[in-house]
Design an enzyme around this catalytic site. Sequence first.
Site, PDB file in Angstrom:
ATOM      1  N   THR A 178      34.358  43.282  44.315  1.00  0.00           N
ATOM      2  CA  THR A 178      33.706  42.137  43.694  1.00  0.00           C
ATOM      3  C   THR A 178      34.038  40.841  44.417  1.00  0.00           C
ATOM      4  O   THR A 178      35.190  40.610  44.757  1.00  0.00           O
ATOM      5  CB  THR A 178      34.226  42.015  42.239  1.00  0.00           C
ATOM      6  OG1 THR A 178      34.023  43.242  41.593  1.00  0.00           O
ATOM      7  CG2 THR A 178      33.550  40.880  41.490  1.00  0.00           C
ATOM      8  N   ARG A 205      26.138  51.734  33.228  1.00  0.00           N
ATOM      9  CA  ARG A 205      27.512  51.206  33.210  1.00  0.00           C
ATOM     10  C   ARG A 205      27.525  49.705  33.545  1.00  0.00           C
ATOM     11  O   ARG A 205      26.903  49.245  34.486  1.00  0.00           O
ATOM     12  CB  ARG A 205      28.359  51.962  34.227  1.00  0.00           C
ATOM     13  CG  ARG A 205      29.842  51.564  34.263  1.00  0.00           C
ATOM     14  CD  ARG A 205      30.152  50.582  35.355  1.00  0.00           C
ATOM     15  NE  ARG A 205      31.600  50.351  35.517  1.00  0.00           N
ATOM     16  CZ  ARG A 205      32.123  49.395  36.264  1.00  0.00           C
ATOM     17  NH1 ARG A 205      31.345  48.579  36.920  1.00  0.00           N
ATOM     18  NH2 ARG A 205      33.426  49.249  36.366  1.00  0.00           N
ATOM     19  N   VAL A 206      28.265  48.957  32.757  1.00  0.00           N
ATOM     20  CA  VAL A 206      28.508  47.537  33.019  1.00  0.00           C
ATOM     21  C   VAL A 206      30.011  47.353  33.138  1.00  0.00           C
ATOM     22  O   VAL A 206      30.774  47.914  32.349  1.00  0.00           O
ATOM     23  CB  VAL A 206      27.936  46.658  31.877  1.00  0.00           C
ATOM     24  CG1 VAL A 206      28.396  45.217  32.014  1.00  0.00           C
ATOM     25  CG2 VAL A 206      26.408  46.743  31.864  1.00  0.00           C
ATOM     26  N   GLY A 207      30.436  46.588  34.136  1.00  0.00           N
ATOM     27  CA  GLY A 207      31.865  46.400  34.362  1.00  0.00           C
ATOM     28  C   GLY A 207      32.388  45.108  33.749  1.00  0.00           C
ATOM     29  O   GLY A 207      31.784  44.523  32.842  1.00  0.00           O
ATOM     30  N   ASP A 208      33.509  44.652  34.276  1.00  0.00           N
ATOM     31  CA  ASP A 208      34.158  43.437  33.758  1.00  0.00           C
ATOM     32  C   ASP A 208      33.497  42.161  34.240  1.00  0.00           C
ATOM     33  O   ASP A 208      33.610  41.109  33.591  1.00  0.00           O
ATOM     34  CB  ASP A 208      35.625  43.423  34.196  1.00  0.00           C
ATOM     35  CG  ASP A 208      35.752  43.419  35.724  1.00  0.00           C
ATOM     36  OD1 ASP A 208      35.138  44.292  36.379  1.00  0.00           O
ATOM     37  OD2 ASP A 208      36.451  42.540  36.264  1.00  0.00           O
ATOM     38  N   THR A 228      39.092  41.350  40.281  1.00  0.00           N
ATOM     39  CA  THR A 228      38.395  42.371  41.048  1.00  0.00           C
ATOM     40  C   THR A 228      39.140  43.687  40.817  1.00  0.00           C
ATOM     41  O   THR A 228      40.294  43.680  40.403  1.00  0.00           O
ATOM     42  CB  THR A 228      38.360  42.020  42.547  1.00  0.00           C
ATOM     43  OG1 THR A 228      37.628  43.024  43.264  1.00  0.00           O
ATOM     44  CG2 THR A 228      39.750  41.926  43.142  1.00  0.00           C
ATOM     45  N   GLY A 231      36.905  47.785  36.839  1.00  0.00           N
ATOM     46  CA  GLY A 231      36.453  46.947  35.738  1.00  0.00           C
ATOM     47  C   GLY A 231      36.859  47.448  34.371  1.00  0.00           C
ATOM     48  O   GLY A 231      37.145  46.650  33.468  1.00  0.00           O
TER      49      GLY A 231
HETATM   50  N1  GLY Z   1      35.241  44.785  38.983  1.00  0.00           N
HETATM   51  C1  GLY Z   1      33.901  45.135  39.124  1.00  0.00           C
HETATM   52  C2  GLY Z   1      33.510  46.343  38.410  1.00  0.00           C
HETATM   53  O1  GLY Z   1      34.339  47.170  38.062  1.00  0.00           O
HETATM   54  O2  GLY Z   1      32.352  46.514  38.183  1.00  0.00           O
END
Ligand code: GLY
Length: 318
Positions: A178, A205-208, A228, A231
């Site tokens: 990221t 899927r959605v991350g942080d 980074t 997530g």
């Molecule tokens: N840190 C980015 C993700 O896991 O999507």
Amino acid sequence: MKRRKFVKGVAFAGVVGLSTRSIESCNVVKPPFYIATWNNEQAVKTAIEKYSSSSSLLEGLVKGINYVEDNPADQSVGYGGRPDRDGNVTLDACIMDEKGNAGSVCYVQNYKNPISIAHDVMVETPHVILAGAGAESFADRMGYKKENLLTEESKEQYKQWIKKSEYKPIINIENHDTIGMLAYDESKIVGGCSTSGLAYKMAGRVGDSPIIGSGLFVDNEVGACVATGLGEKVLTNLSSFLVVELMRGGVSPEAACKEALKRIIAKEDGTPNFQVGLIAVSKAGKSGAYALYEGFNYVYASATEFWRKPAPYFYTYK
Ligand code: GLY
């Protein structure tokens, strides 16, 4: 809805010939400056250059992150990002300004600059997060160009991956890195991040990165943090918010990042087999970082200097 105009102002001192300083350089820095995750040196240089012509920290930040989103060689952000396990490139991003305003998009396909769309969510809508088809429809209405983000290289790698379909994150690569960026001047701190997320993730899927407080948090009275790494771990520990709250209690940026990572480690059954890196800046203009594993760098650019530093870490890997 009326688009807020970026403030145009007096050009900042020239940025030509940014010099690279040793990694031992002092952490107390003169504003304004940009710091970013990993080796995104061209991103912070682009950001400070944009700042020099616009006098807008936020405009510089967006431009700097756009640089990485536009670069097909970076296969974890924007155009050329590695796809999910269905072969689709899906992007997440968020942005926060010095007033605590935030904008975010998640699960966006076919638009290569999610940080710009997130910015527009922040300034043009009454909402904070737009997801999926709604975010894409908003991007279309805002005039963003629809395009296929899957490059030949990412497509070829995906074709190889699908033969075994083994989902196996690798430390320090984890099939993503990221771009997280924080910008600081005497009166403002702003931040943003953008990613294509984990390669070969499950569809949906959605991350942080698009989640305020997880991938990014800015409190102009205290400081800011961006994350980074894996997530899921950042999400479940609200790491960026935690770092800012620790700094509120007087902890330095580096020590706050370290403590937030300790909280992640404490929940693991044994040594973590994933990477998380955090970078932070305080209201006093101090910057710092920490990572679970060696190999995580962060970069800095002001109008007169540039540096890259390896973040301190807990673990080495073989
Ligand atoms: N840190 C980015 C993700 O896991 O999507």
